[in-house]
Design a protein around this motif. Structure first.
Motif, PDB file in Angstrom:
ATOM      1  N   LYS A 178      10.282  -9.449   2.221  1.00 39.47           N
ATOM      2  CA  LYS A 178       9.514  -8.240   2.496  1.00 39.47           C
ATOM      3  C   LYS A 178       9.854  -7.132   1.494  1.00 39.47           C
ATOM      4  N   VAL A 179      11.162  -7.021   1.149  1.00 41.87           N
ATOM      5  CA  VAL A 179      11.566  -5.997   0.175  1.00 41.87           C
ATOM      6  C   VAL A 179      10.927  -6.263  -1.179  1.00 41.87           C
ATOM      7  N   HIS A 180      10.900  -7.544  -1.573  1.00 46.89           N
ATOM      8  CA  HIS A 180      10.271  -7.899  -2.840  1.00 46.89           C
ATOM      9  C   HIS A 180       8.795  -7.520  -2.833  1.00 46.89           C
ATOM     10  N   ASP A 181       8.105  -7.869  -1.731  1.00 47.48           N
ATOM     11  CA  ASP A 181       6.696  -7.498  -1.627  1.00 47.48           C
ATOM     12  C   ASP A 181       6.513  -5.980  -1.668  1.00 47.48           C
ATOM     13  N   ALA A 182       7.435  -5.275  -0.948  1.00 46.20           N
ATOM     14  CA  ALA A 182       7.335  -3.818  -0.918  1.00 46.20           C
ATOM     15  C   ALA A 182       7.573  -3.218  -2.294  1.00 46.20           C
ATOM     16  N   ARG A 183       8.535  -3.791  -3.028  1.00 41.29           N
ATOM     17  CA  ARG A 183       8.791  -3.291  -4.383  1.00 41.29           C
ATOM     18  C   ARG A 183       7.564  -3.490  -5.284  1.00 41.29           C
ATOM     19  N   GLN A 184       6.944  -4.661  -5.159  1.00 41.41           N
ATOM     20  CA  GLN A 184       5.756  -4.912  -5.960  1.00 41.41           C
ATOM     21  C   GLN A 184       4.658  -3.903  -5.624  1.00 41.41           C
ATOM     22  N   LYS A 185       4.467  -3.689  -4.319  1.00 36.66           N
ATOM     23  CA  LYS A 185       3.447  -2.716  -3.906  1.00 36.66           C
ATOM     24  C   LYS A 185       3.818  -1.302  -4.370  1.00 36.66           C
ATOM     25  N   ALA A 186       5.133  -0.943  -4.246  1.00 35.20           N
ATOM     26  CA  ALA A 186       5.570   0.392  -4.667  1.00 35.20           C
ATOM     27  C   ALA A 186       5.369   0.579  -6.164  1.00 35.20           C
ATOM     28  N   LYS A 187       5.681  -0.475  -6.936  1.00 35.28           N
ATOM     29  CA  LYS A 187       5.492  -0.384  -8.377  1.00 35.28           C
ATOM     30  C   LYS A 187       4.022  -0.183  -8.716  1.00 35.28           C
ATOM     31  N   ALA A 188       3.163  -0.939  -8.044  1.00 29.55           N
ATOM     32  CA  ALA A 188       1.728  -0.760  -8.279  1.00 29.55           C
ATOM     33  C   ALA A 188       1.276   0.636  -7.866  1.00 29.55           C
ATOM     34  N   ALA A 189       1.811   1.111  -6.735  1.00 31.92           N
ATOM     35  CA  ALA A 189       1.438   2.451  -6.271  1.00 31.92           C
ATOM     36  C   ALA A 189       1.927   3.521  -7.242  1.00 31.92           C
ATOM     37  N   GLU A 236       2.422   3.159 -10.472  1.00 30.50           N
ATOM     38  CA  GLU A 236       1.556   3.120 -11.653  1.00 30.50           C
ATOM     39  C   GLU A 236       0.231   3.821 -11.369  1.00 30.50           C
ATOM     40  N   ARG A 237      -0.330   3.543 -10.195  1.00 34.03           N
ATOM     41  CA  ARG A 237      -1.589   4.196  -9.820  1.00 34.03           C
ATOM     42  C   ARG A 237      -1.399   5.714  -9.692  1.00 34.03           C
ATOM     43  N   ALA A 238      -0.253   6.110  -9.096  1.00 28.18           N
ATOM     44  CA  ALA A 238       0.023   7.546  -8.941  1.00 28.18           C
ATOM     45  C   ALA A 238       0.190   8.212 -10.297  1.00 28.18           C
ATOM     46  N   ALA A 239       0.857   7.523 -11.240  1.00 28.07           N
ATOM     47  CA  ALA A 239       1.010   8.086 -12.578  1.00 28.07           C
ATOM     48  C   ALA A 239      -0.345   8.275 -13.243  1.00 28.07           C
ATOM     49  N   GLU A 240      -1.217   7.263 -13.093  1.00 27.41           N
ATOM     50  CA  GLU A 240      -2.560   7.394 -13.662  1.00 27.41           C
ATOM     51  C   GLU A 240      -3.311   8.567 -13.043  1.00 27.41           C
ATOM     52  N   LEU A 241      -3.229   8.670 -11.699  1.00 26.62           N
ATOM     53  CA  LEU A 241      -3.908   9.778 -11.021  1.00 26.62           C
ATOM     54  C   LEU A 241      -3.325  11.121 -11.432  1.00 26.62           C
ATOM     55  N   ALA A 242      -1.966  11.169 -11.585  1.00 31.42           N
ATOM     56  CA  ALA A 242      -1.336  12.429 -11.982  1.00 31.42           C
ATOM     57  C   ALA A 242      -1.792  12.842 -13.371  1.00 31.42           C
ATOM     58  N   ALA A 243      -1.840  11.869 -14.293  1.00 31.16           N
ATOM     59  CA  ALA A 243      -2.295  12.195 -15.649  1.00 31.16           C
ATOM     60  C   ALA A 243      -3.739  12.680 -15.621  1.00 31.16           C
ATOM     61  N   GLU A 244      -4.582  11.980 -14.858  1.00 35.82           N
ATOM     62  CA  GLU A 244      -5.971  12.384 -14.770  1.00 35.82           C
ATOM     63  C   GLU A 244      -6.107  13.767 -14.133  1.00 35.82           C
ATOM     64  N   THR A 245      -5.299  13.998 -13.076  1.00 35.87           N
ATOM     65  CA  THR A 245      -5.339  15.306 -12.413  1.00 35.87           C
ATOM     66  C   THR A 245      -4.870  16.405 -13.355  1.00 35.87           C
ATOM     67  N   ALA A 246      -3.798  16.099 -14.150  1.00 36.46           N
ATOM     68  CA  ALA A 246      -3.301  17.100 -15.094  1.00 36.46           C
ATOM     69  C   ALA A 246      -4.375  17.454 -16.113  1.00 36.46           C
ATOM     70  N   ARG A 247      -5.081  16.414 -16.599  1.00 37.27           N
ATOM     71  CA  ARG A 247      -6.156  16.701 -17.552  1.00 37.27           C
ATOM     72  C   ARG A 247      -7.256  17.552 -16.920  1.00 37.27           C
ATOM     73  N   GLU A 248      -7.634  17.184 -15.693  1.00 34.53           N
ATOM     74  CA  GLU A 248      -8.666  17.960 -15.014  1.00 34.53           C
ATOM     75  C   GLU A 248      -8.193  19.387 -14.734  1.00 34.53           C
ATOM     76  N   LEU A 249      -6.895  19.510 -14.343  1.00 37.75           N
ATOM     77  CA  LEU A 249      -6.354  20.846 -14.055  1.00 37.75           C
ATOM     78  C   LEU A 249      -6.326  21.705 -15.314  1.00 37.75           C
ATOM     79  N   THR A 250      -5.937  21.092 -16.437  1.00 37.22           N
ATOM     80  CA  THR A 250      -5.921  21.839 -17.696  1.00 37.22           C
ATOM     81  C   THR A 250      -7.327  22.309 -18.055  1.00 37.22           C
ATOM     82  N   ALA A 251      -8.275  21.394 -17.919  1.00 35.74           N
ATOM     83  CA  ALA A 251      -9.654  21.777 -18.215  1.00 35.74           C
ATOM     84  C   ALA A 251     -10.128  22.881 -17.275  1.00 35.74           C
TER      85      ALA A 251
END
Length: 421
Positions: free
Chosen positions: A160-171, A173-188
């Protein structure tokens, strides 16, 4: 022996009790034996008579045992402690052997008792050991079962921990992408907002300018030539008052010649001419302000905060204004001069309500305008030829006033004038 002696003391008359033990005679027997034990033992060792009296007391209680000890024929079933006690008190021939035999018997009894107790303890320990072994075996089996269950549970948790780590890693990465996109939108968005605010400020300035121009246009439409008429009327009044003052100073006659002028006579002494306020006095001359205030239709313009911070700058601004305006009200009443006090509006946190004294005009500079600019505007508004006095220690204000045709005076002159009664 001590217990027997303590019992004997309780039965004896007070006069027969040995002197060291008399204070214990009234105690209860057990308490007497406990508290007087050392004294009784010492007295039994030293006092033979007391020892024999205690032995006789034992003879009355156990005559057969005492007789057997005296004859040296101790019964086999006799208590070793009782035998040793009687032997010590009577001290027959060979009493030490009897005491030693009693001690040896006690040691054998104690050893036998200790051996039996040890055997019983060993048997009990063996039983406990067998029970502990059986219990341990059951406990070991139970622990082994729990260990197997724990291992299975740990394996499941690891999965379960392994599965959770995989999901957390994916989350992540997704959060980093969203943060970068949000930062760009916020700057604009910030850039857009900044541009909009800049444009809004420009529009507000234009709106204020348009409103100001419209207000000026409305005033001009309403008043027409009213301002010029006021200037002209003020100048005429000033010229009339100045002419009257010059006539009084020069004592000019009302006409060139009159019939009565031809009649000779002794004329009274003419009034001495007063000195007109001269331009030779410096801006900080103590007599300057007094002379300027004697001019007809003089307009006194005061740089408010420059005066108050020179004289009493430690007070709050509200107290500074109240104190200065109170003094200016009295000065206006004394000299009948037109008095205008100017304060810098930038010094205010919010608009204030001020009750100006009679004869004193109070003005605050508008937003974006300094008190110096408002003073210059007041001087320029006066018609050419009217006496205008500007009170300020600010060199720029004084120079601007002098260029506009006004007479500057330093703040200390006004403070000295207001301090006079």
């Amino acid at each position: 022996m001590v217990e027997a002696a303590a019992e004997l003391i309780g039965t004896l008359p007070a006069t027969d009790v040995p002197l060291p033990l008399r204070r214990f005679a009234q105690f209860e027997r057990r308490k007497r034996a406990k508290l007087a034990g050392q004294h009784i033992a010492a007295l039994l060792e030293k006092d033979a008579d007391f020892r024999l009296r205690v032995a006789e007391h034992l003879r009355e209680a156990e005559p057969e045992l005492v007789a057997a000890v005296e004859e040296g024929q101790v019964p086999p079933a006799a208590d070793p402690v009782r035998v040793a006690t009687v032997a010590y008190l009577l001290r027959p021939a060979g009493w030490t052997e009897l005491a030693e035999a009693a001690r040896a018997e006690l040691e054998r009894s104690a050893s036998a008792s200790e051996g039996e107790a040890a055997e019983r303890k060993i048997a009990a320990l063996r039983d406990e050991l067998a029970a502990a072994r059986a219990s341990r075996s059951a406990e070991v089996d139970k622990l082994r079962g729990e260990l197997r269950e724990s291992k299975a549970e740990v394996a499941e948790l690891r999965r379960k921990v392994h599965d959770a780590r995989q999901k957390a890693k994916a989350a992540e990465e997704r959060a980093a992408e969203l943060a970068a996109e949000t930062a760009r939108e916020l700057t604009a968005a910030r850039e857009t907002t900044a541009a909009a605010e800049k444009e809004l400020r420009k529009l507000r300035v234009r709106l204020e300018q348009a409103e100001t121009a419209a207000e000026h246009a409305r005033r001009a439409a309403r008043e027409g030539r009213n301002v010029e008429d006021v200037r002209l009327r003020m100048l005429l009044d000033t010229l009339v008052d100045a002419a009257q003052g010059v006539r009084r100073e020069l004592a000019l006659p009302t006409m060139i010649e009159r019939p009565a002028d031809a009649v000779a006579g002794v004329e009274p002494d003419k009034l001495v001419h007063r000195n007109l306020p001269g331009r030779a006095l410096s801006d900080d001359d103590p007599q300057l302000l007094d002379r300027l205030l004697t001019l007809p239709q003089v307009h006194l313009v005061v740089d408010g905060y420059n005066v108050t911070k020179t004289g009493y700058g430690e007070l709050p601004l509200a107290d500074q204004r109240s104190r200065l305006l109170s003094g200016l009200g009295g000065l206006a009443a004394q000299t009948r001069a037109e008095v205008t006090c100017v304060f810098d509006g930038a010094e205010l946190d919010a608009p204030v309500a001020i009750a100006a004294p009679r004869g004193v005009r109070v003005l605050f500079s508008r937003p974006g305008q300094t008190a110096d600019e408002l003073i210059a505007e007041l001087v320029r508004a006066e018609p050419s030829g009217r006496a205008v006095v500007v009170v300020s220690s600010d060199r720029e204000v004084a120079d601007a006033a002098r260029r506009a045709g006004a007479r500057p005076a330093v703040s200390t002159l006004l403070l000295r004038r207001l301090s006079r009664p």
